[in-house]
Motif scaffolding. Sequence first.
Motif, PDB file in Angstrom:
ATOM      1  N   SER A 378       0.952  -1.338  -0.169  1.00 26.48           N
ATOM      2  CA  SER A 378       0.062   0.121   0.022  1.00 26.48           C
ATOM      3  C   SER A 378       0.805   1.248  -0.027  1.00 26.48           C
ATOM      4  CB  SER A 378      -0.817  -0.127   1.217  1.00 26.48           C
ATOM      5  OG  SER A 378      -2.222   0.791   1.013  1.00 26.48           O
ATOM      6  N   ASN A 379       1.928   1.493  -1.419  1.00 28.88           N
ATOM      7  CA  ASN A 379       2.283   3.016  -1.000  1.00 28.88           C
ATOM      8  C   ASN A 379       3.412   3.145  -0.583  1.00 28.88           C
ATOM      9  OD1 ASN A 379       1.086   3.395  -3.602  1.00 28.88           O
ATOM     10  ND2 ASN A 379      -0.601   4.797  -2.036  1.00 28.88           N
ATOM     11  N   LYS A 382       2.528   1.111   4.529  1.00 32.99           N
ATOM     12  CA  LYS A 382       1.989  -0.736   5.717  1.00 32.99           C
ATOM     13  C   LYS A 382       2.922  -0.958   5.101  1.00 32.99           C
ATOM     14  CE  LYS A 382      -2.431   0.631   6.182  1.00 32.99           C
ATOM     15  NZ  LYS A 382      -4.179  -0.026   5.976  1.00 32.99           N
ATOM     16  N   PRO A 424      -4.335 -10.482   1.278  1.00 34.16           N
ATOM     17  CA  PRO A 424      -4.142  -9.466  -0.068  1.00 34.16           C
ATOM     18  C   PRO A 424      -5.150  -8.718   0.558  1.00 34.16           C
ATOM     19  CG  PRO A 424      -5.537 -11.349  -0.909  1.00 34.16           C
ATOM     20  CD  PRO A 424      -4.762 -11.291   0.532  1.00 34.16           C
ATOM     21  N   PHE A 425      -4.865  -6.874   0.636  1.00 38.00           N
ATOM     22  CA  PHE A 425      -5.899  -6.048   0.204  1.00 38.00           C
ATOM     23  C   PHE A 425      -5.838  -5.024  -0.143  1.00 38.00           C
ATOM     24  CE2 PHE A 425      -2.096  -5.210   3.681  1.00 38.00           C
ATOM     25  CZ  PHE A 425      -2.439  -3.918   3.746  1.00 38.00           C
ATOM     26  N   LYS A 426      -6.786  -3.902  -0.482  1.00 36.00           N
ATOM     27  CA  LYS A 426      -6.834  -2.207  -0.765  1.00 36.00           C
ATOM     28  C   LYS A 426      -5.162  -1.989  -1.232  1.00 36.00           C
ATOM     29  CE  LYS A 426      -8.350   2.103  -1.562  1.00 36.00           C
ATOM     30  NZ  LYS A 426      -8.922   3.918  -0.388  1.00 36.00           N
ATOM     31  N   ASP A 427      -4.348  -2.278  -3.032  1.00 39.95           N
ATOM     32  CA  ASP A 427      -4.036  -1.998  -3.014  1.00 39.95           C
ATOM     33  C   ASP A 427      -2.392  -2.858  -2.454  1.00 39.95           C
ATOM     34  OD1 ASP A 427      -4.156   0.500  -4.254  1.00 39.95           O
ATOM     35  OD2 ASP A 427      -4.038   1.260  -1.982  1.00 39.95           O
ATOM     36  N   ASN A 429      -2.081  -7.281  -3.808  1.00 36.95           N
ATOM     37  CA  ASN A 429      -2.654  -8.482  -3.955  1.00 36.95           C
ATOM     38  C   ASN A 429      -1.856  -9.890  -3.607  1.00 36.95           C
ATOM     39  OD1 ASN A 429      -3.861  -6.955  -5.795  1.00 36.95           O
ATOM     40  ND2 ASN A 429      -2.369  -6.038  -6.957  1.00 36.95           N
TER      41      ASN A 429
END
Length: 736
Positions: A378-379, A382, A424-427, A429
Motif C-alpha cells: 500500500s504505497n 504499511k 491481500p487487501f487494498k493496493d 495483491n
Amino acid sequence: MAYLKKILLFLIIAIISFPGCSKIYWEDKWIYDSFISFPQKQEVKIVSTPPAFLWVDGKYAGKTPLDVELSYIVNQLNLKKQKVKESFGGQKEILDQEQKTENIMGTGKHTFHFKAPGFHDLFLPLEFSVKPGTVPESVKVSLQKKAVSDHIVSCSFKISAEKKDFDDIEKIISDHAITPEIIKNPGIPVLVSDPDRYEQTFSMKLKDSNSFQSLIDTLYSHSKKRHIKLNASEFNIQAKLSTNPEREFRAVWISYIDWPGNQKKPAAQKQSLIKMLDEFKALNFNAVIFHARVEGDALYKSDIEPWSRQLTGTQGIDPGYDPLEFIINEAHKRGMELHAWINPYRVNISIKCSSSLPNAHNHISKTRPEWILNIRMSNNSKCYKMLNPGIPEVIDYLSSITQDIVTKYNVDGIHFDDMFYPYPFKDFNGITWEDSETYKKYKKGDISIQDWRRQNVNQLVKQVNERIKKIKKHVRFGVSPFGVWQKNMPKGINGMSAYDTIYSDALAWLENRSIDYLAPQLYWKIGSSPDYEKLLSWWGQKVKQAQRHIYPGQIVFYVKPGQNTGLTAKPESSQDILDQINLNRENRSINVLGNTLYRAVNIQNKILGTDEFKNMLAKGFYATPALPPSMPWLQNLIPDAPGNVSISIENNSIILKWDKPGSKQDYWKYTVYTANNQDIIDGKSFEDAVHLIAVTGENSISIPKHISMQKGDYLFIKSVSQNNIESRLSEHVRIE
C-alpha cells in the motif's frame, strides 16, 4: 329487411327456449358443506423439563422418549344437494338448495413424539378419517393444539385456493415465519371438479411452536372468510426439530482482540476469563480455543519467547501469573477442553511501517532478524513482518514452540489459524518477489515458487503434528483454513483462493493425515456468495474421505438485533447462525461433527452476541450437554469407571460424589447420567443425550435445579479419557 330481422329474432328465441338446449335438475349426490358439530378449540399444554420429564395438562406423563396422542371426534356434517339449471354450452346456474345433517364418526389426532430434553424431535401430523363415502376428498379442519415450547419449528403444508388468494396467503406466512421458502406448482388444479383452484406447498421456519399455532389459527380464520381449503387428505403439518446429539464439538475462539482488553491487572484478567467460561458452560459449550501466541510472543511462561504485550502493555513484562495454565485449569473444572491457538508466522500485529510498539530484546525479530520476511504494501505506508516459511530453521523453531507447550501444559489441542503467507487487501495483491532469494537458496529440484511456498506450509503442518504425537498421542492438532480452498471449488464458488494467494493447501494436510480436524472459516450465510451450504458440503466430503473431522468456523461477530450492517454475505441474525448449526447436524454423515464460533465477543462487545441468540442456544440446540467426538486414529484406551459413588442432600440440593479411578491413567473429565426404574426394568439403553445431564471436570456435582429428579431415579457416572472415550457405568446410586 325489417321483416327478415323479425324472423331471425324469432328463430333465436325458439332455439334458446327449446327443451333440448337447457335442462333443470336436482343433483343426485349430497356433497359436503361444513362441519356443524366439531370442537372448535382444544388447548393442551405440554411441558418438557430437562433432562427428560414430560407433563400433559399438569399431569406427569413420564420420561422421554415418549409418544403422547391427543384425539378428538367429529360428530356431524352438514351436507347439501343443489337444484341446477344447465344451459346450452354447459353453463350451470344454481336455482335452489336443500340441506341435511348426517351423523358421522370422524376422528383425528395429534401425536407428539418427544425424544430429547430441551430440544425435541417433535411431530405434529394432523390425520383425519371419516366414514367411507360421507365426504369428498377436501375437508376443512378447525383445530387448535398448543404445545409450550421455545424451539425453532420447521414445517411445510399444502394449501388449495384460487390464484388471487395466494398473495394474501404469502403475506400471512411472511408475517409469522422466519425467511419463508414458498415452493409453487402453478397451473396444477387440485380438484378436477374445481378447475380454478391451485395448490402451493409452503415450507418455513418459525421461532417456536406458539408462532406455529398462531400461523395455523390465522390461516384457518382466513380460510373461513375466503373459502380457502386446507386439504385434510394431503394436509400433513409436520413440525420437526433435530435431536441434540450426545457427541458434538462446541467451541469458541477467544482472540487477543476479545481478551484481556484494557484489563492489565491479574485479578481483573482472571475474572474476565472466568466470566466468559461461566457463560460458555451455561450454554453447554465443551471447548475453548485460546489465543496463546499472537505475534512471536507468549501468553504463557516461555523460555523461548517474550511475554505478550497484550497482558501488560509492554512486551516481555511478566504479568504475575500464567494465563494459559489458569484457563486450562478453569476450563477443565467446567468439563471443557482447552486448545492453544497459535499464529505461526506473524511477527507484529501492527502493519504501520513506523510502529511505535517496540519488541522485547528476546523477540525473534531481535534474536534472528535474518529469519524475518519484510513485505511493503500500500504505497510503502504499511509493512507486514513475518517469519520466512522458506527457511528450514524456521520450521524447526515453530515446531519447538508447539513442542514446548504440549510438554509443559495439559492442553487438549494445538490450533493454527490461516495466517500463513500474507492476505491481500487494498493496493496489495499478496506476496510476489519478496522471498525470491530464499526460493533460489532452498528450493529442491524443478519446482515453481508457488508450489515451493505451499510445500513450506505443508512441511510445517506435518512436522508440528508429528512432534505433538510423539509427546502426547491424545493431543489433537487442528487448523482453521480460509473457507475457499480454490475458486470454483465447488463449482460456482468465488472469493479469495487460499491455495493460490496465501499458499494454504488444506487438501494436502488431509491427504497426508497431518491434522486431526479442520475448522474452515465459513464466514458467509447460507445462500450467499460464497455459499455456506455449498462450501460445507464440499469440505465435509473431503474430510470424510480422509477419515478426519470437520468443525466448521461460523462468525457470530456481526450478530446483533435491530440493525443491518450492510454486510449482506455475513450472518447478521441469530437465525442465520442457528440455520447453519442445523445444517451442520444434517451433515454428520460426512463428519461434520460440531462447530466453532468466532468470536467470543461480538461487535457490540457482548460475550457471544445477543441475549436472543444465547437464549435460543440455551433452549434449543445446546439445551443439553454433549461430549466432543472421540477420534479413532488416536489413543483408544477405555478408561476405568469411577468408584465409591455417593449421594447426599445439602441445602435442598442433590450432591453427587465419586472417587477418581485408581489407575495411573490421566483423568480430568466425567459424565453424569440419570435413568428411572422403568428404564432399568425394560433394559433400555439410557447412555444417550436424553439421559446425559452433566459433563464436569470435578469429582462431585450439585444436580442443577432445572433437572427435576424423582424418588426412585438412578444416577450413574462415567470416566472420560483424554480422547473422549467413556468408561463403563459406575455403580448406581438411587434417590430415596
